[in-house]
Design an enzyme around this catalytic site. Structure first.
Site, PDB file in Angstrom:
ATOM      1  N   ARG A   1       0.849  -1.207   0.000  1.00  0.00           N
ATOM      2  CA  ARG A   1       0.000   0.000   0.000  1.00  0.00           C
ATOM      3  C   ARG A   1       0.885   1.258   0.000  1.00  0.00           C
ATOM      4  NH1 ARG A   1      -2.483  -3.831  -0.124  1.00  0.00           N
ATOM      5  NH2 ARG A   1      -2.593  -3.085  -2.235  1.00  0.00           N
TER       6      ARG A   1
ATOM      7  N   SER B   1     -18.588   4.278   2.809  1.00  0.00           N
ATOM      8  CA  SER B   1     -19.772   3.409   2.842  1.00  0.00           C
ATOM      9  C   SER B   1     -20.465   3.470   4.203  1.00  0.00           C
ATOM     10  CB  SER B   1     -19.352   1.966   2.546  1.00  0.00           C
ATOM     11  OG  SER B   1     -18.461   1.510   3.545  1.00  0.00           O
TER      12      SER B   1
ATOM     13  N   VAL C   1      -5.719   6.144   5.357  1.00  0.00           N
ATOM     14  CA  VAL C   1      -4.360   6.070   5.889  1.00  0.00           C
ATOM     15  C   VAL C   1      -3.365   6.660   4.895  1.00  0.00           C
ATOM     16  CG1 VAL C   1      -4.891   4.122   7.395  1.00  0.00           C
ATOM     17  CG2 VAL C   1      -4.074   3.661   5.076  1.00  0.00           C
TER      18      VAL C   1
ATOM     19  N   HIS D   1      -7.802   6.211  11.421  1.00  0.00           N
ATOM     20  CA  HIS D   1      -7.356   4.817  11.301  1.00  0.00           C
ATOM     21  C   HIS D   1      -5.851   4.686  11.088  1.00  0.00           C
ATOM     22  CE1 HIS D   1     -11.746   3.638  10.085  1.00  0.00           C
ATOM     23  NE2 HIS D   1     -11.595   3.799  11.378  1.00  0.00           N
TER      24      HIS D   1
HETATM   25  P1  OAD Z   1     -15.350   1.650   1.684  1.00  0.00           P
HETATM   26  O1  OAD Z   1     -14.557   0.897   0.677  1.00  0.00           O
HETATM   27  O2  OAD Z   1     -16.176   0.894   2.649  1.00  0.00           O
HETATM   28  O3  OAD Z   1     -16.337   2.643   0.917  1.00  0.00           O
HETATM   29  C1  OAD Z   1     -15.863   3.446  -0.131  1.00  0.00           C
HETATM   30  C2  OAD Z   1     -16.978   4.365  -0.570  1.00  0.00           C
HETATM   31  O4  OAD Z   1     -16.433   5.219  -1.557  1.00  0.00           O
HETATM   32  C3  OAD Z   1     -18.169   3.627  -1.202  1.00  0.00           C
HETATM   33  O5  OAD Z   1     -19.374   4.062  -0.590  1.00  0.00           O
HETATM   34  C4  OAD Z   1     -18.098   4.045  -2.665  1.00  0.00           C
HETATM   35  O6  OAD Z   1     -19.388   4.209  -3.251  1.00  0.00           O
HETATM   36  C5  OAD Z   1     -17.402   5.385  -2.568  1.00  0.00           C
HETATM   37  N1  OAD Z   1     -16.696   5.828  -3.787  1.00  0.00           N
HETATM   38  C6  OAD Z   1     -16.069   5.090  -4.723  1.00  0.00           C
HETATM   39  N2  OAD Z   1     -15.530   5.871  -5.668  1.00  0.00           N
HETATM   40  C7  OAD Z   1     -15.804   7.156  -5.305  1.00  0.00           C
HETATM   41  C8  OAD Z   1     -15.515   8.433  -5.866  1.00  0.00           C
HETATM   42  N3  OAD Z   1     -14.819   8.570  -6.988  1.00  0.00           N
HETATM   43  N4  OAD Z   1     -15.952   9.541  -5.197  1.00  0.00           N
HETATM   44  C9  OAD Z   1     -16.666   9.424  -4.058  1.00  0.00           C
HETATM   45  N5  OAD Z   1     -16.972   8.253  -3.477  1.00  0.00           N
HETATM   46  C10 OAD Z   1     -16.548   7.129  -4.103  1.00  0.00           C
HETATM   47  O7  OAD Z   1     -14.338   2.651   2.403  1.00  0.00           O
HETATM   48  P2  OAD Z   1     -14.484   3.410   3.806  1.00  0.00           P
HETATM   49  O8  OAD Z   1     -15.907   3.767   4.070  1.00  0.00           O
HETATM   50  O9  OAD Z   1     -13.472   4.488   3.818  1.00  0.00           O
HETATM   51  O10 OAD Z   1     -10.297   0.758   7.792  1.00  0.00           O
HETATM   52  O11 OAD Z   1     -14.034   2.265   4.791  1.00  0.00           O
HETATM   53  C11 OAD Z   1     -13.890   2.524   6.154  1.00  0.00           C
HETATM   54  C12 OAD Z   1     -12.766   1.713   6.719  1.00  0.00           C
HETATM   55  O12 OAD Z   1     -12.914   0.350   6.382  1.00  0.00           O
HETATM   56  C13 OAD Z   1     -11.400   2.077   6.173  1.00  0.00           C
HETATM   57  O13 OAD Z   1     -10.835   3.188   6.817  1.00  0.00           O
HETATM   58  C14 OAD Z   1     -10.603   0.836   6.406  1.00  0.00           C
HETATM   59  C15 OAD Z   1     -11.626  -0.180   5.971  1.00  0.00           C
HETATM   60  O14 OAD Z   1     -11.505  -1.439   6.439  1.00  0.00           O
HETATM   61  C16 OAD Z   1      -9.233   0.033   8.207  1.00  0.00           C
HETATM   62  O15 OAD Z   1      -8.525  -0.600   7.453  1.00  0.00           O
HETATM   63  C17 OAD Z   1      -9.031   0.081   9.684  1.00  0.00           C
END
Ligand code: OAD
Length: 227
Positions: A56, A172, A88, A104
């Site tokens: 990463r 999400s 991160v 995170h």
């Molecule tokens: P997710 O992968 O769960 O969600 C990503 C979101 O980004 C989804 O709702 C997509 O629809 C949206 N998305 C994709 N492309 C996009 C774009 N171009 N513009 C805007 N939105 C877009 O990621 P997180 O919600 O960040 O933690 O996940 C939360 C945590 O889960 C992360 O910090 C990580 C993960 O496991 C750890 O690793 C501790």
């Protein structure tokens, strides 16, 4: 000066070429969380965990902030802005935002496994088995793994309470406690949630959902807010 609090997730960095976690091409499709992102995984197979984060970090060195990150940095010309990020990566920093709270952890840092306060900046370098902190313990990624406490959640909740405007971008809203932060925003504060596949959050007061990519929606929204 009004305060804007911004909660970002993996989606804001997607257009820079960093994979999200839960989309169809997401990281959690290729890796199991239990293998690379828990303390158990680290105890069982630290080499695999280090390798996962080394990959990463190497990739992070090759990508750039996108129009979404830059638009958020521009907001500082007219607002007091705090970014609370689940990411991160360091793309908000590289885009010029100045107040960033990482919930995170940070890829560009590692820390001691015997003393949480010993945190070291390693930039985009690998970290390997046998590399130790000054107290002689193996270095680990400075990442909050599943099941671990989120030390910055309290300051994040306090900041969110101060929001005149709240932006939620590219998440999400699956992972708690981060996803619960919206509940701390004042009820009257205008809220914007930008995500092409936004989660169902209709119960929040004064919320506008913009189902577009951050790199497209944010420059427009920021222009409107700055007017
Ligand atoms: P997710 O992968 O769960 O969600 C990503 C979101 O980004 C989804 O709702 C997509 O629809 C949206 N998305 C994709 N492309 C996009 C774009 N171009 N513009 C805007 N939105 C877009 O990621 P997180 O919600 O960040 O933690 O996940 C939360 C945590 O889960 C992360 O910090 C990580 C993960 O496991 C750890 O690793 C501790």
């Amino acid at each position: 000066m009004k305060t804007i609090i911004i909660l970002t997730g993996a989606g804001i960095s997607a257009e820079s070429g960093i994979r999200t976690f839960r989309d169809s091409d997401g990281l959690w499709e290729e890796y199991r969380i239990e293998d690379v992102a828990t303390f158990d995984a680290w105890q069982r197979n630290p080499r695999l965990v280090l390798d996962f984060y080394n990959q990463r970090r190497r990739q992070l060195a090759t990508v750039q902030p996108n129009a979404g990150h830059f638009a958020l940095a521009q907001l500082e010309e007219k607002f007091k802005v705090h970014i609370i990020t689940q990411n991160v990566d360091d793309l908000h920093e590289r885009a010029g935002s100045s107040r960033i709270l990482h919930l995170h952890g940070e890829l560009t840092k590692v820390r001691s496994t015997v003393d949480d306060r010993l945190i070291y900046d390693i930039g985009y370098k690998d970290v390997n088995l046998g590399e130790h902190c000054e107290k002689g313990s193996q270095l680990r990624p400075h990442i909050v793994w599943f099941g671990e406490a989120v030390p910055n959640i309290e300051p994040a909740a306090k900041l969110t309470e101060t929001a005149d405007i709240l932006l939620v971008i590219g998440t999400s809203l699956n992972v708690y406690p981060a996803a619960g932060l919206i509940n701390y925003a004042p009820r009257h504060a205008p809220k914007y949630y930008i995500d092409p596949n936004a989660a169902n959050v209709q119960h929040f007061h004064n919320l506008t959902v913009i189902k577009e990519k951050a790199g497209i929606a944010l420059p427009k929204l920021v222009q409107d807010l700055m007017k």
